[in-house]
Scaffold this motif. Structure first.
Motif, PDB file in Angstrom:
ATOM      1  N   SER A  43      49.087  54.318  37.062  1.00  0.00           N
ATOM      2  CA  SER A  43      48.114  53.952  38.046  1.00  0.00           C
ATOM      3  C   SER A  43      47.731  52.591  38.443  1.00  0.00           C
ATOM      4  O   SER A  43      47.625  52.021  39.235  1.00  0.00           O
ATOM      5  N   ILE A  44      47.504  51.972  37.108  1.00  0.00           N
ATOM      6  CA  ILE A  44      47.495  50.537  37.009  1.00  0.00           C
ATOM      7  C   ILE A  44      48.534  49.849  37.771  1.00  0.00           C
ATOM      8  O   ILE A  44      48.457  48.781  38.645  1.00  0.00           O
ATOM      9  N   ASP A  87      50.475  50.958  39.939  1.00  0.00           N
ATOM     10  CA  ASP A  87      50.330  51.175  41.330  1.00  0.00           C
ATOM     11  C   ASP A  87      49.446  50.153  41.858  1.00  0.00           C
ATOM     12  O   ASP A  87      49.519  49.648  42.965  1.00  0.00           O
ATOM     13  N   ALA A  88      48.259  50.109  41.220  1.00  0.00           N
ATOM     14  CA  ALA A  88      47.397  49.175  41.860  1.00  0.00           C
ATOM     15  C   ALA A  88      47.723  47.712  41.950  1.00  0.00           C
ATOM     16  O   ALA A  88      47.611  47.030  43.044  1.00  0.00           O
ATOM     17  N   VAL A 118      48.053  45.712  45.409  1.00  0.00           N
ATOM     18  CA  VAL A 118      47.586  44.507  45.414  1.00  0.00           C
ATOM     19  C   VAL A 118      48.421  43.376  45.894  1.00  0.00           C
ATOM     20  O   VAL A 118      48.300  42.604  46.994  1.00  0.00           O
TER      21      VAL A 118
END
Ligand SMILES: [Zn+2]
Length: 97
Positions: A7-8, A10-11, A15
């Motif tokens: 998920s990091i 993905d973030a 961004v």
């Protein structure tokens, strides 16, 4: 743990994508690469950005490259003028006595 990592990631990807899109949009509105057009060679032009020293023409106040200027040595000081005209008018005004 793997979920957190993904998920990091993905973030980060999101961004980066948003940033790239924003930059593209900004470039689109601003036009391609900002080109700075010089102020011209008129009176009061900014000092040339190129290397080398510049000096101020005491007659018209323009900055001139000391390598390309019209020089006049007076009292051991070298004065720099943008043109023969400025040098002549300086000499005329200095000679009046
Ligand atoms: Zn001048």
């Amino acid at each position: 743990m793997i979920d957190l990592l993904s998920s990091i990631l993905d973030a980060i990807v999101a961004v980066t994508l948003i940033w790239a899109i924003l930059r593209a949009v900004r470039n689109f509105f601003r036009g391609p690469a900002q080109t700075f057009v010089g102020a011209g060679k008129g009176r009061g032009a900014a000092p040339p950005a190129a290397g080398g020293e510049t000096a101020r023409d005491p007659v018209c106040g323009m900055f001139v490259s000391t390598e390309l200027s019209h020089r006049l040595v007076e009292d051991g000081k070298t004065l720099h003028f943008c043109s023969e005209e400025c040098r002549e008018s300086y000499q005329k005004s200095a000679v009046k006595a």
